[in-house]
Design an enzyme around this catalytic site. Sequence first.
Site, short mmCIF file in Angstrom:
data_model
loop_
_atom_site.label_atom_id
_atom_site.label_comp_id
_atom_site.label_asym_id
_atom_site.label_seq_id
_atom_site.Cartn_x
_atom_site.Cartn_y
_atom_site.Cartn_z
CB SER A 1 -0.87 0.05 1.26
OG SER A 1 -1.67 -1.08 1.35
CD GLU B 1 -2.96 3.85 -6.19
OE1 GLU B 1 -2.84 5.07 -6.22
OE2 GLU B 1 -2.76 3.19 -5.16
CG HIS C 1 -2.11 -0.45 -4.06
ND1 HIS C 1 -2.58 0.81 -3.78
CD2 HIS C 1 -2.35 -1.18 -2.94
CE1 HIS C 1 -3.07 0.84 -2.57
NE2 HIS C 1 -2.94 -0.35 -2.03
CG ASN D 1 -3.57 3.61 0.64
OD1 ASN D 1 -4.78 3.70 0.86
ND2 ASN D 1 -2.99 2.46 0.41
P1 NAD Z 1 -3.52 -9.43 6.25
O1 NAD Z 1 -2.98 -9.18 7.59
O2 NAD Z 1 -4.97 -9.74 6.06
O3 NAD Z 1 -2.70 -10.61 5.53
C1 NAD Z 1 -1.31 -10.69 5.48
C2 NAD Z 1 -0.96 -12.16 5.37
O4 NAD Z 1 0.45 -12.26 5.12
C3 NAD Z 1 -1.24 -12.95 6.66
O5 NAD Z 1 -2.09 -14.05 6.35
C4 NAD Z 1 0.14 -13.37 7.12
O6 NAD Z 1 0.16 -14.64 7.74
C5 NAD Z 1 0.89 -13.41 5.79
N1 NAD Z 1 2.34 -13.38 5.96
C6 NAD Z 1 3.10 -12.63 6.80
N2 NAD Z 1 4.41 -12.93 6.65
C7 NAD Z 1 4.48 -13.89 5.69
C8 NAD Z 1 5.54 -14.62 5.11
N3 NAD Z 1 6.81 -14.41 5.49
N4 NAD Z 1 5.25 -15.53 4.16
C9 NAD Z 1 3.98 -15.75 3.76
N5 NAD Z 1 2.92 -15.09 4.28
C10 NAD Z 1 3.17 -14.17 5.23
O7 NAD Z 1 -3.10 -8.14 5.38
P2 NAD Z 1 -3.75 -7.61 4.02
O8 NAD Z 1 -4.77 -6.58 4.35
O9 NAD Z 1 -4.11 -8.77 3.16
O10 NAD Z 1 -2.51 -6.83 3.40
C11 NAD Z 1 -1.52 -7.48 2.65
C12 NAD Z 1 -0.80 -6.47 1.78
O11 NAD Z 1 -1.74 -5.81 0.92
C13 NAD Z 1 -0.07 -5.36 2.56
O12 NAD Z 1 1.09 -5.01 1.87
C14 NAD Z 1 -1.09 -4.24 2.52
O13 NAD Z 1 -0.49 -2.97 2.66
C15 NAD Z 1 -1.66 -4.41 1.13
N6 NAD Z 1 -2.99 -3.83 0.93
C16 NAD Z 1 -3.93 -3.87 1.92
C17 NAD Z 1 -5.19 -3.31 1.69
C18 NAD Z 1 -6.25 -3.34 2.77
O14 NAD Z 1 -7.23 -2.59 2.66
N7 NAD Z 1 -6.13 -4.17 3.79
C19 NAD Z 1 -5.49 -2.74 0.46
C20 NAD Z 1 -4.52 -2.74 -0.55
C21 NAD Z 1 -3.27 -3.30 -0.29
#
Ligand code: NAD
Length: 294
Positions: A122, A155, A143, A193
């Site tokens: 993000s 994005e 993104h 963001n």
């Molecule tokens: P989340 O916490 O729901 O999921 C993250 C996952 O990554 C977890 O299941 C965790 O176990 C896993 N993980 C952590 N370390 C790991 C590793 N070494 N190997 C494999 N898996 C691993 O988070 P999310 O909301 O899905 O966010 C994930 C990414 O997407 C982040 O970079 C976030 O910034 C981005 N993002 C989030 C949103 C949102 O609204 N939540 C929107 C766009 C982008």
Amino acid sequence: MSIEDIKKIGIVGAGQMGNGIAHISALAGFDVYMMDLNESAVAAALETIDANMTRQVRKEKISAVDKDAALKRISTGTGYDGFADCDFAIEAATEDEQIKREILKELCAHIKPDTIIASNTSSISITRLGAKTDRPGKFVGMHFMNPVPAMELVEMIRGIATDENTFKTISALAVKLGKIPVSAEDFPAFIVNRILLPMINEAVYTLYEGVGSVLAIDTAMKLGTHHPMGPLELADFIGLDTCLSVMNVLHDGLADTKYRPCPLLVKYVEAGWLGRKTGRGFYDYSADQPVPTR
Ligand code: NAD
């Protein structure tokens, strides 16, 4: 590599974003490998995908046959071997630069030399993440928005070393996945963001300073600006840890005090109150209806 060469997509992280990316990729006809740290995370992700596709069948957006075929295209695991035959890999793990660097290192050791890698970060610099790989030219920011199956935007972020073919191929992939790509330069938090998170942070300051209650702030913003969700409800939906990480990236990357994360946001994250995903954030989700906590 062109868009026609992409048959199998690998996803690191099966959280809310990772499982959404797996969902739309499988429905679009791609084979998918979805990986997370442990079996329970992977199993929960598969359950979520099944439930979300079932909802789409009920709403007649997809057929039951489409759903079954898509679920069969998804393989899962907790290791990197499943990435060996992926043509494209996307990292969608926790928003933490150190974690992402370690993942990218492992990933590069397991994928084909021409496999393109993207990060769904993000806010973290695509140039910096790309530099940690063995293929900065084949590294790009992709993104997605949350929830992935419902949101139209992707994005697309070029790192300084991203080559044009990589950018074009993955932008075409976004279209094939049913999304509309918009190009953003590699500045902290990109476009959405950069604008959205300071608004959410300001809503937390508004709560912290006692200007309004959780309900007053969310109701005011919904009725006063026609936002479909209030900023605090949205923060809980995004995840307060992710919100804090993005504010820290803006604060560090742009060195402007206007991006200072609200101390109340920091406190909630320290308490493990991360929003919907942990059952408590600015609202408590343990009952049928969310209850404001302040
Ligand atoms: P989340 O916490 O729901 O999921 C993250 C996952 O990554 C977890 O299941 C965790 O176990 C896993 N993980 C952590 N370390 C790991 C590793 N070494 N190997 C494999 N898996 C691993 O988070 P999310 O909301 O899905 O966010 C994930 C990414 O997407 C982040 O970079 C976030 O910034 C981005 N993002 C989030 C949103 C949102 O609204 N939540 C929107 C766009 C982008």
